[in-house]
Design an enzyme around this catalytic site. Structure first.
Site, short mmCIF file in Angstrom:
data_model
loop_
_atom_site.label_atom_id
_atom_site.label_comp_id
_atom_site.label_asym_id
_atom_site.label_seq_id
_atom_site.Cartn_x
_atom_site.Cartn_y
_atom_site.Cartn_z
N SER A 6 1.06 -1.13 0.09
CA SER A 6 0.05 -0.01 0.00
C SER A 6 0.73 1.30 0.19
O SER A 6 1.66 1.46 0.86
CB SER A 6 -0.87 -0.10 1.20
OG SER A 6 -1.60 1.23 1.32
N HIS A 31 -0.87 -1.12 -4.54
CA HIS A 31 -2.29 -0.72 -3.96
C HIS A 31 -2.17 0.86 -3.66
O HIS A 31 -1.19 1.31 -3.02
CB HIS A 31 -2.71 -1.32 -2.85
CG HIS A 31 -4.04 -1.25 -2.27
ND1 HIS A 31 -5.19 -1.82 -2.96
CD2 HIS A 31 -4.56 -0.39 -1.28
CE1 HIS A 31 -6.32 -1.41 -2.29
NE2 HIS A 31 -5.83 -0.47 -1.54
N ASP A 33 -4.24 4.19 -2.61
CA ASP A 33 -5.55 4.81 -1.87
C ASP A 33 -5.50 6.16 -2.24
O ASP A 33 -4.90 6.86 -1.90
CB ASP A 33 -5.47 4.54 -0.53
CG ASP A 33 -5.64 2.99 -0.04
OD1 ASP A 33 -6.31 2.13 -0.34
OD2 ASP A 33 -4.74 2.59 0.92
N MET A 35 -8.19 9.33 -1.29
CA MET A 35 -9.18 9.73 -0.42
C MET A 35 -9.35 11.17 -0.49
O MET A 35 -8.53 11.93 -0.85
CB MET A 35 -8.53 9.30 1.07
CG MET A 35 -8.13 8.12 1.40
SD MET A 35 -7.65 7.76 2.98
CE MET A 35 -6.50 6.28 2.86
N HIS A 64 -7.65 2.08 -5.50
CA HIS A 64 -8.79 2.23 -4.41
C HIS A 64 -9.46 3.48 -4.22
O HIS A 64 -8.82 4.16 -3.49
CB HIS A 64 -8.32 1.29 -3.30
CG HIS A 64 -9.46 1.40 -2.09
ND1 HIS A 64 -9.19 1.15 -0.72
CD2 HIS A 64 -10.90 1.38 -2.32
CE1 HIS A 64 -10.18 0.89 -0.03
NE2 HIS A 64 -11.28 1.18 -0.89
N MET A 66 -11.76 5.89 -2.44
CA MET A 66 -12.36 6.21 -1.33
C MET A 66 -12.78 7.66 -1.38
O MET A 66 -12.59 8.54 -0.68
CB MET A 66 -11.65 5.92 -0.10
CG MET A 66 -11.34 4.46 0.19
SD MET A 66 -10.37 3.94 1.63
CE MET A 66 -8.78 4.29 0.88
N MET A 135 -12.55 -4.75 3.56
CA MET A 135 -11.77 -3.97 4.02
C MET A 135 -11.90 -4.48 5.64
O MET A 135 -12.85 -4.69 6.22
CB MET A 135 -12.45 -2.35 4.21
CG MET A 135 -12.47 -1.71 3.09
SD MET A 135 -10.65 -1.35 2.55
CE MET A 135 -10.06 -0.40 3.70
N GLY A 143 -2.49 1.81 9.42
CA GLY A 143 -1.91 1.49 10.77
C GLY A 143 -2.77 0.80 11.97
O GLY A 143 -2.65 0.62 12.87
N ASP A 174 -7.60 -5.80 3.05
CA ASP A 174 -6.88 -4.54 3.21
C ASP A 174 -6.94 -4.05 4.51
O ASP A 174 -8.29 -3.86 5.03
CB ASP A 174 -7.08 -3.32 2.13
CG ASP A 174 -6.36 -2.13 2.63
OD1 ASP A 174 -5.43 -2.11 3.33
OD2 ASP A 174 -6.59 -0.96 1.74
N GLY A 175 -5.86 -4.23 5.34
CA GLY A 175 -6.00 -3.70 6.81
C GLY A 175 -5.42 -4.56 7.81
O GLY A 175 -6.13 -5.64 7.79
N GLY A 196 0.53 -2.21 4.27
CA GLY A 196 1.27 -0.81 4.13
C GLY A 196 2.40 -0.87 5.06
O GLY A 196 3.79 -0.90 4.63
#
Length: 215
Positions: A6, A31, A33, A35, A64, A66, A135, A143, A174-175, A196
């Site tokens: 990530s 990946h 992200d 946002m 991704h 968001m 997710m 984190g 993811d997460g 990540g």
């Protein structure tokens, strides 16, 4: 399992170097992200960073979104190198249109399910997507700890995929991915792990990725 570092956890002052590191360590895709500070309570990355990532790395790019109203931005991100584009059902009133834009512009389409979003939400679109993203944190920040209640949703989805022989549908998580949670994902037949901080904070990225892949 495929490993998708990530980029949110990369050092943006050393972005080119970090992208080379993860590629040389065996990353399968990146990946990314995006946002907007509205759909999720954080702002990250954007078009200039996507341009830089596409310039610096030839790895497949898993974008991704968001963001609210992703239909307004999908084509641009595909033009900038996105191979996969994933959207959230809650972010748009035009989910069918989003998937159509993704596919018609040559990318693979994904739907992301937040921890509280049920698997049933994706069923009307299950034959129109290439990727289903689970997710296992609340989207917006890296984190966080893995939310274990999502595991039952993975299991439910996997039973459905096997029953209906959706062999080309990829499952991604993811997460909160670490050695322990990667093992849980493997047991639930997840295809792609997004990680990540576990990767980018590692002193031996190649070994860390191999550990995640083979947990």
């Amino acid at each position: 399992m495929l490993i998708a570092p990530s980029i949110l956890s990369a050092d943006f002052g050393q972005l080119k170097n970090d992208l080379e590191k993860v590629k040389n360590a065996g990353a399968d895709l990146l990946h990314i992200d995006i946002m907007d500070g509205q759909f999720v309570p954080n702002i990250s990355l954007g078009i200039p960073v996507m341009e830089a990532i596409n310039t610096y790395s030839d790895l497949p790019k898993d974008v991704h979104l968001m963001i609210n109203n992703p239909e307004n931005f999908i084509k641009k991100f595909i033009e900038l190198g996105a191979d996969y584009v994933t959207v959230h059902p809650e972010s748009t009133e035009q989910l069918d249109n989003c998937l159509e834009i993704i596919k018609s512009n040559g990318a693979k389409a994904g739907i992301a399910l937040n921890p509280e979003t049920s698997f049933e939400v994706v069923l009307p679109y299950i034959h129109d997507i290439d990727l289903l993203l689970f997710m296992t944190i609340n989207p917006g920040f890296g984190g966080q700890k893995f939310i274990h209640s999502v595991v039952e949703k993975m299991s439910e989805a996997n039973r459905y995929r096997e029953l209906h022989k959706l062999n080309d549908l990829l499952f991604e998580v993811d997460g909160g991915i670490n050695e322990y949670t990667a093992k849980i994902c493997r047991e639930n037949k997840i295809d792609i792990l997004v990680s990540g901080s576990t990767i980018f904070e590692s002193k031996d990225i190649k070994n860390t990725m191999n550990t995640l892949r083979n947990s």
